[in-house]
Design a protein around this motif. Structure first.
Motif, PDB file in Angstrom:
ATOM      1  N   THR A  51       0.550  -1.218   0.036  1.00  0.00           N
ATOM      2  CA  THR A  51      -0.062  -0.098   0.035  1.00  0.00           C
ATOM      3  C   THR A  51       0.916   1.312   0.059  1.00  0.00           C
ATOM      4  O   THR A  51       0.294   2.335   0.019  1.00  0.00           O
ATOM      5  CB  THR A  51      -0.799   0.158   1.387  1.00  0.00           C
ATOM      6  OG1 THR A  51      -0.149   0.032   2.367  1.00  0.00           O
ATOM      7  CG2 THR A  51      -2.031  -0.989   1.023  1.00  0.00           C
ATOM      8  N   LYS A  54      -0.054   4.616  -1.666  1.00  0.00           N
ATOM      9  CA  LYS A  54      -1.453   4.371  -2.202  1.00  0.00           C
ATOM     10  C   LYS A  54      -2.605   4.917  -1.004  1.00  0.00           C
ATOM     11  O   LYS A  54      -2.105   4.585   0.088  1.00  0.00           O
ATOM     12  CB  LYS A  54      -1.737   2.938  -2.525  1.00  0.00           C
ATOM     13  CG  LYS A  54      -1.186   2.425  -3.614  1.00  0.00           C
ATOM     14  CD  LYS A  54      -1.554   2.827  -5.145  1.00  0.00           C
ATOM     15  CE  LYS A  54      -0.440   2.424  -6.039  1.00  0.00           C
ATOM     16  NZ  LYS A  54      -0.660   2.727  -7.386  1.00  0.00           N
ATOM     17  N   ASP A  55      -3.745   5.316  -1.254  1.00  0.00           N
ATOM     18  CA  ASP A  55      -4.587   5.559  -0.212  1.00  0.00           C
ATOM     19  C   ASP A  55      -5.107   4.208   0.402  1.00  0.00           C
ATOM     20  O   ASP A  55      -5.251   3.501  -0.405  1.00  0.00           O
ATOM     21  CB  ASP A  55      -5.848   6.386  -0.911  1.00  0.00           C
ATOM     22  CG  ASP A  55      -5.382   7.803  -0.944  1.00  0.00           C
ATOM     23  OD1 ASP A  55      -4.325   8.303  -0.639  1.00  0.00           O
ATOM     24  OD2 ASP A  55      -6.373   8.550  -1.750  1.00  0.00           O
ATOM     25  N   VAL A  56      -5.383   4.251   1.633  1.00  0.00           N
ATOM     26  CA  VAL A  56      -5.756   2.987   2.295  1.00  0.00           C
ATOM     27  C   VAL A  56      -7.144   3.517   3.233  1.00  0.00           C
ATOM     28  O   VAL A  56      -7.152   4.443   4.073  1.00  0.00           O
ATOM     29  CB  VAL A  56      -4.888   2.517   3.319  1.00  0.00           C
ATOM     30  CG1 VAL A  56      -5.401   1.065   4.064  1.00  0.00           C
ATOM     31  CG2 VAL A  56      -3.847   2.108   2.430  1.00  0.00           C
ATOM     32  N   SER A  57      -8.164   2.787   2.940  1.00  0.00           N
ATOM     33  CA  SER A  57      -9.304   2.992   3.929  1.00  0.00           C
ATOM     34  C   SER A  57      -9.697   1.869   4.664  1.00  0.00           C
ATOM     35  O   SER A  57      -9.416   0.687   4.456  1.00  0.00           O
ATOM     36  CB  SER A  57     -10.641   3.279   2.756  1.00  0.00           C
ATOM     37  OG  SER A  57     -10.371   4.218   1.956  1.00  0.00           O
ATOM     38  N   THR A  75      -8.045  -0.709  -0.525  1.00  0.00           N
ATOM     39  CA  THR A  75      -7.045   0.047  -1.203  1.00  0.00           C
ATOM     40  C   THR A  75      -6.809  -0.452  -2.677  1.00  0.00           C
ATOM     41  O   THR A  75      -7.134  -1.671  -3.049  1.00  0.00           O
ATOM     42  CB  THR A  75      -5.485  -0.139  -0.650  1.00  0.00           C
ATOM     43  OG1 THR A  75      -4.425   0.610  -1.425  1.00  0.00           O
ATOM     44  CG2 THR A  75      -4.770  -1.500  -0.680  1.00  0.00           C
ATOM     45  N   GLU A  76      -6.700   0.616  -3.644  1.00  0.00           N
ATOM     46  CA  GLU A  76      -6.419   0.334  -4.939  1.00  0.00           C
ATOM     47  C   GLU A  76      -5.350  -0.660  -5.181  1.00  0.00           C
ATOM     48  O   GLU A  76      -5.246  -1.276  -6.335  1.00  0.00           O
ATOM     49  CB  GLU A  76      -6.403   1.444  -5.912  1.00  0.00           C
ATOM     50  CG  GLU A  76      -5.318   2.274  -5.682  1.00  0.00           C
ATOM     51  CD  GLU A  76      -5.476   3.648  -6.384  1.00  0.00           C
ATOM     52  OE1 GLU A  76      -4.433   4.070  -6.968  1.00  0.00           O
ATOM     53  OE2 GLU A  76      -6.501   4.002  -6.592  1.00  0.00           O
ATOM     54  N   ASN A 123      -6.271   6.738   5.295  1.00  0.00           N
ATOM     55  CA  ASN A 123      -6.510   7.898   4.748  1.00  0.00           C
ATOM     56  C   ASN A 123      -7.903   8.294   5.200  1.00  0.00           C
ATOM     57  O   ASN A 123      -8.226   9.427   5.605  1.00  0.00           O
ATOM     58  CB  ASN A 123      -6.153   7.925   3.432  1.00  0.00           C
ATOM     59  CG  ASN A 123      -4.844   7.581   3.095  1.00  0.00           C
ATOM     60  OD1 ASN A 123      -4.467   6.502   2.790  1.00  0.00           O
ATOM     61  ND2 ASN A 123      -4.043   8.719   3.166  1.00  0.00           N
TER      62      ASN A 123
END
Length: 132
Positions: A51, A54-57, A75-76, A123
């Motif tokens: 990650t 990268k954005d992580v939710s 995450t994407e 994030n």
């Protein structure tokens, strides 16, 4: 490390807790049995590598059973979320987590007892109620 391997290791979460840190970013800690700590650390290190940049939710989802929740790390960078399913979260803890989610766009997800090694910056954190 594969997403399914990470998911399998994190499935052994024994407790979800809020931790008061000196940081301005709140921290949610996952607790595990000591016997699994090395595997858990490796899983979090792998998750951090995947990650990076990268954005992580984090999504806490209600289930059909009161007091049982699914936790998803989204995450994407991964084809699907890492799902930690069917975990008991005490109502007081859940209330605190939801208050934090409302106040802070970011938080830290870590492993209790290994916070510095395992911190994963989240994030955005959200709560998803059960849809009837």
């Amino acid at each position: 490390m594969d997403r399914l391997v990470i998911e399998t290791i994190l499935a052994d979460t024994t407790e979800v807790a809020l931790v008061d840190t000196q940081s301005s970013i709140p921290c949610i800690c996952l607790k595990f049995d000591d016997a699994n700590m090395e595997q858990v650390k490796h899983a979090f290190v792998a998750l951090r590598k995947v990650t990076a940049q990268k954005d992580v939710s984090l999504v806490i989802c209600e289930t059909l059973v009161n007091g049982i929740y699914d936790i998803e790390i989204v995450t994407e960078a991964l084809d699907e979320p890492v799902r930690i399913c069917n975990k008991v979260v005490e109502q007081q803890t859940l209330k605190g987590i939801r208050e934090i989610m409302d106040q802070h766009p970011e938080l830290i997800l870590a492993v209790s007892g290994a916070e510095a090694d395992t911190e994963l910056r989240i994030n955005t954190a959200t709560y998803k109620a059960q849809e009837l």
